[in-house]
Enzyme design. Structure first.
Site, PDB file in Angstrom:
ATOM      1  N   TYR A 258      -4.351  35.840 -23.632  1.00  0.00           N
ATOM      2  CA  TYR A 258      -2.984  36.331 -23.454  1.00  0.00           C
ATOM      3  C   TYR A 258      -1.974  35.141 -23.185  1.00  0.00           C
ATOM      4  CZ  TYR A 258       0.726  39.252 -21.239  1.00  0.00           C
ATOM      5  OH  TYR A 258       1.718  40.167 -20.936  1.00  0.00           O
TER       6      TYR A 258
ATOM      7  N   LYS B  76       1.176  34.360 -25.924  1.00  0.00           N
ATOM      8  CA  LYS B  76       2.355  34.763 -25.339  1.00  0.00           C
ATOM      9  C   LYS B  76       3.211  33.113 -25.611  1.00  0.00           C
ATOM     10  CE  LYS B  76       3.099  38.839 -23.869  1.00  0.00           C
ATOM     11  NZ  LYS B  76       3.575  39.738 -25.084  1.00  0.00           N
TER      12      LYS B  76
HETATM   13  P1  NAI Z   1       2.325  48.763 -21.352  1.00  0.00           P
HETATM   14  O1  NAI Z   1       0.688  48.750 -21.379  1.00  0.00           O
HETATM   15  O2  NAI Z   1       2.931  49.862 -20.410  1.00  0.00           O
HETATM   16  O3  NAI Z   1       2.791  48.928 -22.688  1.00  0.00           O
HETATM   17  C1  NAI Z   1       2.293  48.525 -23.866  1.00  0.00           C
HETATM   18  C2  NAI Z   1       2.503  49.490 -24.753  1.00  0.00           C
HETATM   19  O4  NAI Z   1       1.826  48.907 -26.239  1.00  0.00           O
HETATM   20  C3  NAI Z   1       1.547  50.554 -24.607  1.00  0.00           C
HETATM   21  O5  NAI Z   1       2.310  51.863 -24.716  1.00  0.00           O
HETATM   22  C4  NAI Z   1       0.633  50.462 -25.782  1.00  0.00           C
HETATM   23  O6  NAI Z   1      -0.054  51.792 -26.419  1.00  0.00           O
HETATM   24  C5  NAI Z   1       1.294  49.864 -26.777  1.00  0.00           C
HETATM   25  N1  NAI Z   1       0.282  49.038 -27.996  1.00  0.00           N
HETATM   26  C6  NAI Z   1      -0.810  48.589 -27.595  1.00  0.00           C
HETATM   27  N2  NAI Z   1      -1.363  47.909 -28.795  1.00  0.00           N
HETATM   28  C7  NAI Z   1      -0.561  48.393 -29.614  1.00  0.00           C
HETATM   29  C8  NAI Z   1      -0.561  48.296 -31.010  1.00  0.00           C
HETATM   30  N3  NAI Z   1      -1.691  47.603 -31.916  1.00  0.00           N
HETATM   31  N4  NAI Z   1       0.395  48.807 -31.980  1.00  0.00           N
HETATM   32  C9  NAI Z   1       1.251  49.316 -31.174  1.00  0.00           C
HETATM   33  N5  NAI Z   1       1.568  49.749 -30.035  1.00  0.00           N
HETATM   34  C10 NAI Z   1       0.608  49.290 -29.232  1.00  0.00           C
HETATM   35  O7  NAI Z   1       2.503  47.443 -20.619  1.00  0.00           O
HETATM   36  P2  NAI Z   1       3.920  46.824 -20.297  1.00  0.00           P
HETATM   37  O8  NAI Z   1       4.212  46.204 -19.175  1.00  0.00           O
HETATM   38  O9  NAI Z   1       5.255  47.790 -20.676  1.00  0.00           O
HETATM   39  O10 NAI Z   1       4.213  45.721 -21.524  1.00  0.00           O
HETATM   40  C11 NAI Z   1       5.089  45.590 -22.545  1.00  0.00           C
HETATM   41  C12 NAI Z   1       5.052  44.055 -22.989  1.00  0.00           C
HETATM   42  O11 NAI Z   1       5.600  43.044 -22.054  1.00  0.00           O
HETATM   43  C13 NAI Z   1       3.670  43.472 -23.419  1.00  0.00           C
HETATM   44  O12 NAI Z   1       3.872  42.687 -24.724  1.00  0.00           O
HETATM   45  C14 NAI Z   1       3.479  42.955 -22.210  1.00  0.00           C
HETATM   46  O13 NAI Z   1       2.341  41.792 -22.580  1.00  0.00           O
HETATM   47  C15 NAI Z   1       4.759  42.158 -21.608  1.00  0.00           C
HETATM   48  N6  NAI Z   1       4.637  41.820 -20.478  1.00  0.00           N
HETATM   49  C16 NAI Z   1       4.558  42.588 -19.338  1.00  0.00           C
HETATM   50  C17 NAI Z   1       4.816  41.907 -18.198  1.00  0.00           C
HETATM   51  C18 NAI Z   1       4.897  42.928 -16.999  1.00  0.00           C
HETATM   52  O14 NAI Z   1       5.257  42.597 -15.878  1.00  0.00           O
HETATM   53  N7  NAI Z   1       4.685  44.363 -17.062  1.00  0.00           N
HETATM   54  C19 NAI Z   1       5.036  40.684 -17.796  1.00  0.00           C
HETATM   55  C20 NAI Z   1       4.820  39.721 -19.053  1.00  0.00           C
HETATM   56  C21 NAI Z   1       4.919  40.350 -20.168  1.00  0.00           C
END
Ligand code: NAI
Length: 298
Positions: free
Chosen positions: A166, A170
């Protein structure tokens, strides 16, 4: 100054069925953007799939008087990326904004990490951003306008236990941001990244006392600014968490110059090499080459 709005702008937000993506989609739609709410509807590790999270967000946007369409393609393949961009063209006739947000986790210590864990995470985060951004880029170049927001992470910028796959993906997105910023400059395409911290299912149980303070909706104003015509920056990375906004940057120390350089000199002068006093922060690669030319002549 005028409010930031998105009249006549079309945005794709990937992974917008929940968490941060949902908040970004709502914020852009609330400000007038027409939004493609993309989400494969998978579990945290990428398993399963369902259209209903994206459909629910579209219903939320419509209930607020906004315009949005659902898209259930995966960002993880070039065909999926092309189909997501096509969904924007089919529904709204153009594409101005891509927010690359979709993500999964396959955390393991390095010794236990299998190639499949690396592939799955690279496919969604790193190649996913490439797969969606490239077909959109072709349209953006032609219309001489575009805004792209990547979602990086502290896990790569700073390092985090158990996240080799990851963190690498990133940090790769930071590289993609930098290169696309250079390539996009003459086409009025601005490309920036965020490194968010937010309470979502991805961080469930990990943030302790911070959880209630790090509402994902407090990240979306940064995305909205970076996605707007008003955005004046490109090739930058913004840390955003619970209302804090700050810029990450790469600094180069003044270091040393020694034409008779030896391993011992590196050892003996390490403090000088590492000393952050008077560091440089370059806008792009040319900046460092110019500095080298100044020191080395040439
Ligand atoms: P989350 O798990 O709620 O959202 C991720 C979404 O991406 C999910 O709804 C999932 O169904 C969708 N997804 C996964 N694979 C997919 C694909 N192949 N095609 C289309 N959609 C897909 O998690 P969150 O926290 O909202 O994460 C959003 C972004 O922020 C991610 O890239 C995560 O790595 C990044 N991030 C989040 C942090 C946090 O503190 N929550 C910290 C740093 C980065």
């Amino acid at each position: 100054m005028a409010e930031i709005g998105f009249d006549n702008r079309v945005a794709i937000v990937t992974g917008a069925g929940g968490g941060l993506g949902r908040c970004h989609a709502l914020e852009l739609a609330r400000r007038g953007a027409r939004v493609v709410v993309n989400d494969l509807g998978v579990a945290k590790d990428g398993g399963g799939s369902s259209l209903s999270p994206a459909q629910q967000v579209v219903a939320e946007i419509e209930a607020l008087g906004g315009e949005a369409v659902t898209d259930g393609h995966s960002v993880a393949t070039p065909e999926g990326g092309a189909a997501i961009v096509q969904a924007a063209i089919d529904a709204f006739g153009r594409i101005d904004i891509v927010v690359n947000n979709a993500g999964i986790l396959r955390d393991k210590t390095f010794a236990k990490m299998e190639p499949a864990d690396v592939d799955a995470v690279f496919d969604v985060h790193l190649k996913g951003a490439f797969n969606v951004t490239r077909p959109a880029w072709i349209c953006m170049r032609e219309q001489n306008y575009g805004r792209i927001v990547m979602t990086a992470s502290n896990a790569g910028i700073l390092g985090n236990f158990g996240q080799t796959n990851y963190g690498t993906a990133k940090m790769g997105l930071v590289g993609m941001t930098n290169v696309l910023a250079v390539e996009g400059a003459k086409y009025n395409i601005r490309v920036n990244a965020i490194a968010p911290v937010a309470a979502t299912r991805m961080t469930d149980g990990l943030m302790g006392d911070l959880t209630s303070a790090i509402d994902p909706a407090l990240v979306s104003p940064v995305v909205a600014y970076l996605a707007s015509e008003a955005c004046e920056v490109t090739g930058e990375v913004y840390s955003c968490a619970g209302g804090t906004v700050a810029r990450f940057f790469v600094g180069l120390t003044q270091g040393i110059y020694d034409r008779g350089l030896t391993a011992e000199a590196v050892r003996d002068r390490l403090a000088e090499i590492r000393d952050e006093t008077g560091y440089d922060a370059f806008a792009d690669n040319k900046g460092e080459i110019k500095k080298l030319a100044r020191i080395l002549g040439g």
